[in-house]
Motif scaffolding. Structure first.
Motif, PDB file in Angstrom:
ATOM      1  N   ARG A 186      19.860  53.861  15.633  1.00 47.07           N
ATOM      2  CA  ARG A 186      19.899  52.733  16.572  1.00 47.07           C
ATOM      3  C   ARG A 186      18.951  51.632  16.115  1.00 47.07           C
ATOM      4  O   ARG A 186      19.302  50.455  16.116  1.00 47.07           O
ATOM      5  CB  ARG A 186      19.542  53.204  17.980  1.00 47.07           C
ATOM      6  N   ARG A 187      17.746  52.021  15.708  1.00 48.96           N
ATOM      7  CA  ARG A 187      16.782  51.029  15.230  1.00 48.96           C
ATOM      8  C   ARG A 187      17.294  50.320  13.979  1.00 48.96           C
ATOM      9  O   ARG A 187      17.137  49.106  13.833  1.00 48.96           O
ATOM     10  CB  ARG A 187      15.424  51.698  14.940  1.00 48.96           C
ATOM     11  N   LYS A 188      17.910  51.072  13.077  1.00 50.98           N
ATOM     12  CA  LYS A 188      18.446  50.464  11.848  1.00 50.98           C
ATOM     13  C   LYS A 188      19.563  49.483  12.165  1.00 50.98           C
ATOM     14  O   LYS A 188      19.626  48.390  11.586  1.00 50.98           O
ATOM     15  CB  LYS A 188      18.957  51.577  10.921  1.00 50.98           C
ATOM     16  N   VAL A 189      20.438  49.871  13.093  1.00 54.03           N
ATOM     17  CA  VAL A 189      21.560  48.994  13.454  1.00 54.03           C
ATOM     18  C   VAL A 189      21.044  47.725  14.117  1.00 54.03           C
ATOM     19  O   VAL A 189      21.489  46.609  13.797  1.00 54.03           O
ATOM     20  CB  VAL A 189      22.548  49.731  14.373  1.00 54.03           C
ATOM     21  N   LEU A 190      20.112  47.852  15.059  1.00 52.12           N
ATOM     22  CA  LEU A 190      19.605  46.674  15.758  1.00 52.12           C
ATOM     23  C   LEU A 190      18.833  45.758  14.819  1.00 52.12           C
ATOM     24  O   LEU A 190      18.918  44.532  14.931  1.00 52.12           O
ATOM     25  CB  LEU A 190      18.727  47.096  16.941  1.00 52.12           C
ATOM     26  N   ALA A 191      18.093  46.340  13.877  1.00 56.63           N
ATOM     27  CA  ALA A 191      17.379  45.508  12.895  1.00 56.63           C
ATOM     28  C   ALA A 191      18.375  44.761  12.010  1.00 56.63           C
ATOM     29  O   ALA A 191      18.197  43.564  11.731  1.00 56.63           O
ATOM     30  CB  ALA A 191      16.458  46.376  12.038  1.00 56.63           C
ATOM     31  N   ASP A 238      32.060  45.760  10.119  1.00 66.28           N
ATOM     32  CA  ASP A 238      31.922  46.281   8.750  1.00 66.28           C
ATOM     33  C   ASP A 238      30.618  45.787   8.118  1.00 66.28           C
ATOM     34  O   ASP A 238      29.906  46.550   7.455  1.00 66.28           O
ATOM     35  CB  ASP A 238      33.105  45.845   7.885  1.00 66.28           C
ATOM     36  N   ASP A 239      30.321  44.501   8.311  1.00 62.34           N
ATOM     37  CA  ASP A 239      29.082  43.930   7.774  1.00 62.34           C
ATOM     38  C   ASP A 239      27.867  44.663   8.347  1.00 62.34           C
ATOM     39  O   ASP A 239      26.917  44.998   7.631  1.00 62.34           O
ATOM     40  CB  ASP A 239      28.957  42.444   8.143  1.00 62.34           C
ATOM     41  N   LEU A 240      27.913  44.901   9.646  1.00 57.84           N
ATOM     42  CA  LEU A 240      26.787  45.539  10.323  1.00 57.84           C
ATOM     43  C   LEU A 240      26.602  46.981   9.860  1.00 57.84           C
ATOM     44  O   LEU A 240      25.477  47.428   9.620  1.00 57.84           O
ATOM     45  CB  LEU A 240      26.998  45.489  11.840  1.00 57.84           C
ATOM     46  N   ALA A 241      27.711  47.704   9.744  1.00 57.66           N
ATOM     47  CA  ALA A 241      27.628  49.090   9.292  1.00 57.66           C
ATOM     48  C   ALA A 241      27.049  49.166   7.883  1.00 57.66           C
ATOM     49  O   ALA A 241      26.176  50.006   7.594  1.00 57.66           O
ATOM     50  CB  ALA A 241      29.003  49.742   9.353  1.00 57.66           C
ATOM     51  N   ALA A 242      27.512  48.284   7.006  1.00 60.03           N
ATOM     52  CA  ALA A 242      27.018  48.286   5.626  1.00 60.03           C
ATOM     53  C   ALA A 242      25.535  47.942   5.561  1.00 60.03           C
ATOM     54  O   ALA A 242      24.763  48.581   4.841  1.00 60.03           O
ATOM     55  CB  ALA A 242      27.829  47.298   4.783  1.00 60.03           C
ATOM     56  N   ALA A 243      25.117  46.935   6.307  1.00 56.76           N
ATOM     57  CA  ALA A 243      23.718  46.515   6.279  1.00 56.76           C
ATOM     58  C   ALA A 243      22.794  47.580   6.854  1.00 56.76           C
ATOM     59  O   ALA A 243      21.661  47.746   6.390  1.00 56.76           O
ATOM     60  CB  ALA A 243      23.560  45.203   7.054  1.00 56.76           C
ATOM     61  N   ALA A 244      23.277  48.317   7.865  1.00 62.68           N
ATOM     62  CA  ALA A 244      22.451  49.344   8.503  1.00 62.68           C
ATOM     63  C   ALA A 244      22.524  50.677   7.773  1.00 62.68           C
ATOM     64  O   ALA A 244      21.705  51.569   8.016  1.00 62.68           O
ATOM     65  CB  ALA A 244      22.880  49.527   9.957  1.00 62.68           C
ATOM     66  N   GLY A 245      23.533  50.831   6.891  1.00 60.22           N
ATOM     67  CA  GLY A 245      23.687  52.083   6.179  1.00 60.22           C
ATOM     68  C   GLY A 245      24.216  53.207   7.054  1.00 60.22           C
ATOM     69  O   GLY A 245      23.860  54.375   6.867  1.00 60.22           O
ATOM     70  N   VAL A 246      25.074  52.857   8.019  1.00 58.07           N
ATOM     71  CA  VAL A 246      25.679  53.868   8.899  1.00 58.07           C
ATOM     72  C   VAL A 246      27.192  53.695   8.869  1.00 58.07           C
ATOM     73  O   VAL A 246      27.706  52.665   8.431  1.00 58.07           O
ATOM     74  CB  VAL A 246      25.167  53.754  10.352  1.00 58.07           C
ATOM     75  N   GLY A 247      27.915  54.711   9.330  1.00 60.98           N
ATOM     76  CA  GLY A 247      29.362  54.615   9.390  1.00 60.98           C
ATOM     77  C   GLY A 247      29.812  53.698  10.509  1.00 60.98           C
ATOM     78  O   GLY A 247      29.137  53.582  11.544  1.00 60.98           O
ATOM     79  N   LYS A 248      30.964  53.050  10.302  1.00 63.33           N
ATOM     80  CA  LYS A 248      31.471  52.143  11.335  1.00 63.33           C
ATOM     81  C   LYS A 248      31.767  52.900  12.628  1.00 63.33           C
ATOM     82  O   LYS A 248      31.583  52.354  13.720  1.00 63.33           O
ATOM     83  CB  LYS A 248      32.714  51.409  10.832  1.00 63.33           C
ATOM     84  N   GLY A 249      32.205  54.152  12.491  1.00 62.88           N
ATOM     85  CA  GLY A 249      32.467  54.950  13.681  1.00 62.88           C
ATOM     86  C   GLY A 249      31.225  55.122  14.534  1.00 62.88           C
ATOM     87  O   GLY A 249      31.302  55.154  15.773  1.00 62.88           O
ATOM     88  N   THR A 250      30.067  55.225  13.881  1.00 64.39           N
ATOM     89  CA  THR A 250      28.795  55.335  14.618  1.00 64.39           C
ATOM     90  C   THR A 250      28.573  54.106  15.475  1.00 64.39           C
ATOM     91  O   THR A 250      28.135  54.199  16.630  1.00 64.39           O
ATOM     92  CB  THR A 250      27.621  55.503  13.629  1.00 64.39           C
ATOM     93  N   GLY A 297      30.342  50.345  21.313  1.00 64.91           N
ATOM     94  CA  GLY A 297      31.641  49.915  21.802  1.00 64.91           C
ATOM     95  C   GLY A 297      32.267  48.844  20.933  1.00 64.91           C
ATOM     96  O   GLY A 297      33.304  49.060  20.328  1.00 64.91           O
ATOM     97  N   ASP A 298      31.631  47.698  20.850  1.00 68.81           N
ATOM     98  CA  ASP A 298      32.110  46.600  20.019  1.00 68.81           C
ATOM     99  C   ASP A 298      30.946  45.672  19.719  1.00 68.81           C
ATOM    100  O   ASP A 298      29.801  45.976  20.061  1.00 68.81           O
ATOM    101  CB  ASP A 298      33.268  45.848  20.704  1.00 68.81           C
ATOM    102  N   LYS A 299      31.247  44.555  19.090  1.00 68.49           N
ATOM    103  CA  LYS A 299      30.164  43.645  18.686  1.00 68.49           C
ATOM    104  C   LYS A 299      29.429  43.060  19.883  1.00 68.49           C
ATOM    105  O   LYS A 299      28.205  42.884  19.849  1.00 68.49           O
ATOM    106  CB  LYS A 299      30.720  42.538  17.790  1.00 68.49           C
ATOM    107  N   SER A 300      30.143  42.794  20.961  1.00 69.41           N
ATOM    108  CA  SER A 300      29.473  42.235  22.144  1.00 69.41           C
ATOM    109  C   SER A 300      28.530  43.272  22.758  1.00 69.41           C
ATOM    110  O   SER A 300      27.453  42.929  23.258  1.00 69.41           O
ATOM    111  CB  SER A 300      30.499  41.756  23.169  1.00 69.41           C
ATOM    112  N   GLY A 301      28.925  44.556  22.711  1.00 67.03           N
ATOM    113  CA  GLY A 301      28.039  45.609  23.212  1.00 67.03           C
ATOM    114  C   GLY A 301      26.797  45.743  22.356  1.00 67.03           C
ATOM    115  O   GLY A 301      25.690  45.959  22.865  1.00 67.03           O
ATOM    116  N   LEU A 302      26.964  45.590  21.058  1.00 65.88           N
ATOM    117  CA  LEU A 302      25.818  45.629  20.149  1.00 65.88           C
ATOM    118  C   LEU A 302      24.899  44.435  20.392  1.00 65.88           C
ATOM    119  O   LEU A 302      23.663  44.567  20.430  1.00 65.88           O
ATOM    120  CB  LEU A 302      26.324  45.635  18.707  1.00 65.88           C
TER     121      LEU A 302
END
Length: 201
Positions: free
Chosen positions: A25-30, A47-59, A65-70
Motif C-alpha cells: 500500500r505504501r509503495k502504491v501510494l508513493a 498499468d503505469d501505477l502497477a509498474a512504478a510500484a512494482g506490484v501486479g495490476k490485480g493488486t 477498485g479503480d484509479k479514483s479509489g486510489l
C-alpha cells in the motif's frame, strides 16, 4: 492565545493489515503521488501505477477498485498528515501560537498541500455538485478556522472561515497558479495576508 479544542482526526477505516499488504500500500501510494504530480491524474494509467510500484495490476484493483479509489486513498492519507500537524504538531500550525498566527499557518500549509495534490483534490471536490462541502475534512478545516477566528475576536467567524476556504478550492488555486501564472510564494503571501485580515476583524 486560543483555548485548546479537541477535534477528531478525520480518517478512513483503520483496519489491521498484514505487513506485506501495508508495504505494498505504501509503495502504491508513493508511486501514485509521484506520477500524479509529474503527469496529472488523467495521464496516468493503472498499468503505469502497477509498474512504478512494482506490484501486479490485480493488486491495485483488489485494493483500490479503480484509479479514483486510489486517488481517494492517497488524498485521505495526505489529509490525515495535515490534520495531525494541525491538531498536535508544533506551533504555529499546531497548538501553542496566537490564533491569528495559527490561521495564517493553516492557510499556508493548506495551500502547499493543494499545490502538491491539485489534480487529486480537484477530482474529489468536483465529483458532484457541492462535493467539497460534504467531506469530513472540509468540515474539520472549517471548524478549525472558525474556532481560531472566534478566539482572535473576528466577527462572524464561521462565515469568514467559509470565505477563506472558498478562496482555497482546487479550481481557484489552479486558475491562479496555471492560468494567471502566479508563483506559489506570491500566492502564499497574498492569501496569508487575506487570512490575517479576516482574523483582525
Amino acid at each position: 492565545m486560543s483555548s485548546p479544542v479537541d477535534l477528531p482526526l478525520v480518517r478512513g477505516g483503520a483496519s489491521r493489515e498484514r505487513a506485506d499488504a501495508a508495504r505494498n500500500r505504501r509503495k502504491v501510494l508513493a508511486a501514485a503521488a509521484t506520477l500524479f504530480a509529474e503527469r496529472g491524474v488523467g495521464a496516468v494509467s493503472m498499468d503505469d501505477l502497477a509498474a512504478a510500484a512494482g506490484v501486479g495490476k490485480g493488486t491495485l484493483y483488489r485494493r483500490f477498485g479503480d484509479k479514483s479509489g486510489l486517488a481517494a486513498a492517497l488524498l485521505d492519507e495526505r489529509e490525515s498528515e495535515l490534520q495531525a500537524a494541525m491538531m498536535s504538531g508544533p506551533p504555529p500550525l499546531g497548538p501553542g501560537a496566537p490564533p491569528t498566527e495559527r490561521v495564517a499557518a493553516f492557510v499556508e500549509a493548506y495551500l502547499a498541500f493543494l499545490d502538491a495534490h491539485l489534480d487529486v483534490v480537484e477530482m474529489s471536490q468536483t465529483a458532484s455538485r457541492g462535493a467539497r462541502l460534504r467531506t469530513g475534512s472540509h468540515r474539520l478545516w472549517r471548524q478549525h478556522l472558525s474556532v481560531l477566528l472566534a478566539a482572535a475576536g473576528a466577527p462572524d467567524p464561521d462565515l469568514r472561515a467559509g470565505a477563506l476556504l472558498a478562496a482555497l478550492t482546487a479550481e481557484q488555486v489552479r486558475h491562479w497558479r496555471h492560468d494567471e501564472g502566479r508563483s506559489l510564494p506570491e500566492l502564499t503571501a497574498a492569501l496569508v495576508g487575506l487570512a490575517r485580515a479576516a482574523a483582525a476583524g
